[in-house]
Design a protein around this motif. Structure first.
Motif, mmCIF file in Angstrom:
data_model
loop_
_atom_site.group_PDB
_atom_site.id
_atom_site.type_symbol
_atom_site.label_atom_id
_atom_site.label_comp_id
_atom_site.label_asym_id
_atom_site.label_seq_id
_atom_site.Cartn_x
_atom_site.Cartn_y
_atom_site.Cartn_z
ATOM 1 N N ASP A 186 0.790 -1.249 0.267
ATOM 2 C CA ASP A 186 0.172 -0.007 0.064
ATOM 3 C C ASP A 186 0.782 1.256 -0.114
ATOM 4 O O ASP A 186 0.590 2.294 0.622
ATOM 5 C CB ASP A 186 -1.011 -0.090 1.342
ATOM 6 C CG ASP A 186 -2.004 -0.998 1.133
ATOM 7 O OD1 ASP A 186 -2.606 -1.162 -0.134
ATOM 8 O OD2 ASP A 186 -2.656 -1.416 1.963
ATOM 9 N N GLY A 187 1.917 1.286 -0.588
ATOM 10 C CA GLY A 187 2.742 2.451 -0.905
ATOM 11 C C GLY A 187 3.744 2.817 0.135
ATOM 12 O O GLY A 187 4.451 3.516 0.235
ATOM 13 N N VAL A 188 3.977 1.706 1.190
ATOM 14 C CA VAL A 188 4.740 1.620 2.341
ATOM 15 C C VAL A 188 5.896 0.824 2.034
ATOM 16 O O VAL A 188 5.637 -0.310 1.627
ATOM 17 C CB VAL A 188 4.240 1.341 3.536
ATOM 18 C CG1 VAL A 188 5.219 1.423 4.748
ATOM 19 C CG2 VAL A 188 2.985 2.215 4.024
ATOM 20 N N ALA A 189 7.122 1.293 1.896
ATOM 21 C CA ALA A 189 8.238 0.330 1.730
ATOM 22 C C ALA A 189 8.557 -0.789 2.976
ATOM 23 O O ALA A 189 8.518 -0.393 4.107
ATOM 24 C CB ALA A 189 9.647 1.095 1.685
ATOM 25 N N ILE A 190 8.545 -2.189 2.601
ATOM 26 C CA ILE A 190 8.664 -3.032 3.505
ATOM 27 C C ILE A 190 10.266 -3.555 3.240
ATOM 28 O O ILE A 190 10.309 -4.311 2.152
ATOM 29 C CB ILE A 190 7.694 -4.140 3.194
ATOM 30 C CG1 ILE A 190 6.299 -3.629 3.227
ATOM 31 C CG2 ILE A 190 7.818 -5.197 4.218
ATOM 32 C CD1 ILE A 190 5.810 -3.243 4.701
ATOM 33 N N PRO A 191 11.092 -3.583 4.377
ATOM 34 C CA PRO A 191 12.386 -3.864 4.137
ATOM 35 C C PRO A 191 12.644 -5.423 4.392
ATOM 36 O O PRO A 191 13.334 -5.889 5.047
ATOM 37 C CB PRO A 191 13.042 -2.945 5.340
ATOM 38 C CG PRO A 191 12.051 -2.902 6.298
ATOM 39 C CD PRO A 191 10.814 -2.841 5.783
ATOM 40 N N LEU A 192 11.814 -6.299 3.499
ATOM 41 C CA LEU A 192 11.870 -7.640 3.609
ATOM 42 C C LEU A 192 13.286 -7.983 3.098
ATOM 43 O O LEU A 192 13.815 -8.942 3.870
ATOM 44 C CB LEU A 192 10.775 -8.353 2.820
ATOM 45 C CG LEU A 192 10.737 -9.747 2.482
ATOM 46 C CD1 LEU A 192 10.597 -10.547 3.868
ATOM 47 C CD2 LEU A 192 9.809 -10.186 1.486
ATOM 48 N N ALA A 193 13.892 -7.520 2.188
ATOM 49 C CA ALA A 193 15.304 -7.823 1.764
ATOM 50 C C ALA A 193 16.237 -7.697 2.705
ATOM 51 O O ALA A 193 17.286 -8.464 2.981
ATOM 52 C CB ALA A 193 15.632 -7.190 0.297
ATOM 53 N N GLY A 194 16.125 -6.598 3.506
ATOM 54 C CA GLY A 194 17.119 -6.155 4.431
ATOM 55 C C GLY A 194 17.063 -7.575 5.714
ATOM 56 O O GLY A 194 18.018 -7.818 6.055
ATOM 57 N N ALA A 195 15.984 -7.806 5.967
ATOM 58 C CA ALA A 195 15.607 -8.597 6.934
ATOM 59 C C ALA A 195 16.131 -10.264 6.612
ATOM 60 O O ALA A 195 16.930 -10.806 7.432
ATOM 61 C CB ALA A 195 13.994 -8.784 7.689
ATOM 62 N N LEU A 196 15.805 -10.470 5.350
ATOM 63 C CA LEU A 196 16.297 -11.786 4.823
ATOM 64 C C LEU A 196 17.696 -11.754 4.776
ATOM 65 O O LEU A 196 18.634 -12.674 5.056
ATOM 66 C CB LEU A 196 15.695 -12.077 3.480
ATOM 67 C CG LEU A 196 14.110 -12.573 3.699
ATOM 68 C CD1 LEU A 196 13.740 -12.467 2.107
ATOM 69 C CD2 LEU A 196 14.151 -13.660 4.521
ATOM 70 N N ALA A 197 18.487 -10.613 4.567
ATOM 71 C CA ALA A 197 19.838 -10.693 4.236
ATOM 72 C C ALA A 197 20.585 -10.588 5.440
ATOM 73 O O ALA A 197 21.718 -11.517 5.548
ATOM 74 C CB ALA A 197 20.112 -9.516 3.566
ATOM 75 N N PHE A 198 20.207 -10.078 6.509
ATOM 76 C CA PHE A 198 20.760 -10.033 8.045
ATOM 77 C C PHE A 198 20.832 -11.743 8.513
ATOM 78 O O PHE A 198 21.846 -12.227 8.777
ATOM 79 C CB PHE A 198 20.308 -9.286 8.895
ATOM 80 C CG PHE A 198 20.811 -9.287 10.470
ATOM 81 C CD1 PHE A 198 21.854 -8.469 10.630
ATOM 82 C CD2 PHE A 198 20.337 -10.081 11.452
ATOM 83 C CE1 PHE A 198 22.529 -8.741 11.804
ATOM 84 C CE2 PHE A 198 20.669 -10.169 12.425
ATOM 85 C CZ PHE A 198 22.019 -9.308 12.875
ATOM 86 N N ALA A 199 19.599 -12.029 8.437
ATOM 87 C CA ALA A 199 19.488 -13.514 9.007
ATOM 88 C C ALA A 199 20.096 -14.398 7.859
ATOM 89 O O ALA A 199 20.831 -15.408 8.540
ATOM 90 C CB ALA A 199 18.186 -13.881 9.069
#
Length: 136
Positions: free
Chosen positions: A38-51
């Motif tokens: 809904d127009g809000v950036a979700i940092p899914l890639a960052g969370a997956l990258a850290f873990a």
């Protein structure tokens, strides 16, 4: 002699598999950078990258039997992410400059830093301590 060859084959095969997994994870994370809800950036890639970077480094150390295995995953991850963040001749980018792009780069690097700190930090030497004097 045969067991030693088998152990070496497992360690080398493990290093290859973990390095390929780190490269594949970086590729998937790079394409998850433009994740919005809904127009809000979700940092899914960052969370997956850290873990992912932290756990793949631990898997590499366990599988290869040496702490230098953690460097394999970090080098593979950095190679893919740096290639994805460079513009092509047409000017297109996979990892764009924005909240999610910076979150991927920062969180992925932090995951690698935590893993490398865990395996390469200086350890206190286990020198024998002097016996305590007994007091009357």
């Amino acid at each position: 002699m045969r067991e030693r060859g088998l152990e070496t084959a497992v360690r080398v095969g493990g290093a290859v598999v973990v390095t390929a997994a780190a490269a594949l994870a970086a590729l998937i994370e790079s394409f998850l950078v433009p994740t919005y809800w809904d127009g809000v950036a979700i940092p899914l890639a960052g969370a997956l990258a850290f873990a992912g970077n932290w756990s793949l480094a631990a898997l590499a150390v366990w599988w290869t039997g040496t702490r230098w295995g953690a460097l394999l995953t970090s080098l593979a991850w950095f190679a893919v992410v740096l290639a994805a963040s460079m513009p092509t001749e047409a000017g297109s980018l996979v990892i764009t400059s924005g909240f999610n792009g910076y979150a991927l780069l920062l969180a992925g690097t932090a995951g690698i830093a935590v893993a490398l700190w865990r395996y390469f930090r200086p350890r206190p030497s286990k020198a024998p301590s002097a016996p305590k004097e007994s007091r009357p």
